[in-house]
Design a protein around this motif. Structure first.
Motif, mmCIF file in Angstrom:
data_model
loop_
_atom_site.group_PDB
_atom_site.id
_atom_site.type_symbol
_atom_site.label_atom_id
_atom_site.label_comp_id
_atom_site.label_asym_id
_atom_site.label_seq_id
_atom_site.Cartn_x
_atom_site.Cartn_y
_atom_site.Cartn_z
ATOM 1 N N PHE A 49 0.829 -1.210 0.000
ATOM 2 C CA PHE A 49 0.000 0.000 0.000
ATOM 3 C C PHE A 49 0.861 1.258 0.000
ATOM 4 O O PHE A 49 0.524 2.252 -0.660
ATOM 5 C CB PHE A 49 -0.918 -0.003 1.221
ATOM 6 N N VAL A 50 1.986 1.227 0.719
ATOM 7 C CA VAL A 50 2.897 2.374 0.751
ATOM 8 C C VAL A 50 3.457 2.649 -0.643
ATOM 9 O O VAL A 50 3.556 3.799 -1.074
ATOM 10 C CB VAL A 50 4.038 2.142 1.757
ATOM 11 N N MET A 51 3.821 1.584 -1.374
ATOM 12 C CA MET A 51 4.337 1.757 -2.729
ATOM 13 C C MET A 51 3.273 2.319 -3.655
ATOM 14 O O MET A 51 3.555 3.182 -4.501
ATOM 15 C CB MET A 51 4.853 0.427 -3.272
ATOM 16 N N VAL A 52 2.042 1.826 -3.507
ATOM 17 C CA VAL A 52 0.939 2.356 -4.318
ATOM 18 C C VAL A 52 0.743 3.839 -4.038
ATOM 19 O O VAL A 52 0.527 4.646 -4.949
ATOM 20 C CB VAL A 52 -0.366 1.577 -4.038
ATOM 21 N N MET A 53 0.839 4.217 -2.770
ATOM 22 C CA MET A 53 0.701 5.623 -2.397
ATOM 23 C C MET A 53 1.829 6.464 -2.999
ATOM 24 O O MET A 53 1.599 7.568 -3.498
ATOM 25 C CB MET A 53 0.696 5.760 -0.871
ATOM 26 N N ASN A 54 3.055 5.938 -2.990
ATOM 27 C CA ASN A 54 4.188 6.642 -3.591
ATOM 28 C C ASN A 54 3.985 6.844 -5.086
ATOM 29 O O ASN A 54 4.224 7.937 -5.621
ATOM 30 C CB ASN A 54 5.481 5.860 -3.353
ATOM 31 N N ILE A 55 3.569 5.790 -5.752
ATOM 32 C CA ILE A 55 3.365 5.874 -7.206
ATOM 33 C C ILE A 55 2.233 6.831 -7.537
ATOM 34 O O ILE A 55 2.311 7.598 -8.503
ATOM 35 C CB ILE A 55 3.078 4.464 -7.777
ATOM 36 N N THR A 56 1.178 6.812 -6.726
ATOM 37 C CA THR A 56 0.052 7.731 -6.944
ATOM 38 C C THR A 56 0.495 9.183 -6.795
ATOM 39 O O THR A 56 0.151 10.041 -7.622
ATOM 40 C CB THR A 56 -1.085 7.428 -5.961
ATOM 41 N N LEU A 57 1.272 9.472 -5.751
ATOM 42 C CA LEU A 57 1.781 10.824 -5.550
ATOM 43 C C LEU A 57 2.685 11.258 -6.698
ATOM 44 O O LEU A 57 2.609 12.392 -7.173
ATOM 45 C CB LEU A 57 2.543 10.900 -4.218
ATOM 46 N N PHE A 58 3.525 10.346 -7.146
ATOM 47 C CA PHE A 58 4.420 10.636 -8.269
ATOM 48 C C PHE A 58 3.625 10.983 -9.519
ATOM 49 O O PHE A 58 3.936 11.943 -10.232
ATOM 50 C CB PHE A 58 5.315 9.422 -8.524
#
Length: 223
Positions: A49-58
């Motif tokens: 979920f943290v990686m998904v959040m990072n990619i979404t922010l990017f």
């Protein structure tokens, strides 16, 4: 070359405050995610979920330089500075390339912050965030992927300029014409790459969008 350097410096100066504010905000977001991840001591299955959040922010932050592809030309006409630029004894490709480089540089800076932020989160998570080994090993396929991404970025930037010029030629229907021409160009690019998935296809698309933009800037929307 001196004229091109001055155009590039001017474009970068016009975007300086926005770029700095974007980078600072992105750094703070990465720091907040890293601190929360470290303090909460998340279980291993929560790092996805943290990686998904990072990619979404990017992806959201990348919208800023994408919108800049359109706004950089729109502001030129809004402030009437485009007429001064077009009256200068410089090649039209200088105008296109200076704006292209400023946008690419903005994307590169955002990507550098993204990589640094992910690496910081990786260290704080004791290597649980993602597998680093496949990323740090050298393979030619990764070089090809980076080249493809750069060509995709190039084609999108020149397609955005092309769409703005088509919209400018349509007068009162400029906004609609810009949107329709961008979507049509995007569909052409997607279909071409889907049938001929290679670097050559992306290079041809980028060159085609650049040449048509040059033609419109010289013959249709100039002074």
């Amino acid at each position: 070359m001196h004229a091109f350097r001055r155009l590039l410096i001017t474009d970068l100066r016009n975007r300086r405050n926005t770029i700095i504010a974007t980078l600072i905000a992105f750094v703070l977001l990465h720091a907040a995610i890293a601190i929360l991840t470290y303090q909460l001591r998340l279980p291993s299955d929560a790092y996805g979920f943290v990686m998904v959040m990072n990619i979404t922010l990017f992806s959201i932050v990348l919208l800023i330089p994408f919108l800049h592809c359109f706004s950089t030309w729109r502001e030129e006409w809004k402030q009437h500075s485009i007429y001064h630029l077009l009256s200068l004894p410089v090649h039209r490709n200088y105008l296109l390339m200076s704006k292209y480089i400023s946008i690419v540089l903005e994307v590169v800076l955002i990507t550098v912050v993204m990589i640094a932020g992910l690496w910081m989160q990786y260290k704080l998570s004791d290597g649980m965030l993602f597998r680093a080994e496949p990323l740090i090993t050298f393979e030619w396929s990764k070089v090809v992927l980076v080249l493809k991404l750069l060509l995709v970025l190039t084609s999108v930037v020149f397609l955005s300029s092309l769409s703005m010029f088509i919209g400018k030629c349509c007068g009162r229907l400029s906004l609609g014409a810009t949107f329709v021409s961008f979507i049509c160009g995007l569909l052409v690019g997607v279909l071409a790459f889907a049938n001929f998935p290679s670097i050559v296809t992306l290079a041809i698309l980028s060159l085609a969008y650049f040449l048509v933009s040059m033609y419109l800037l010289e013959k249709k929307v100039g002074v």
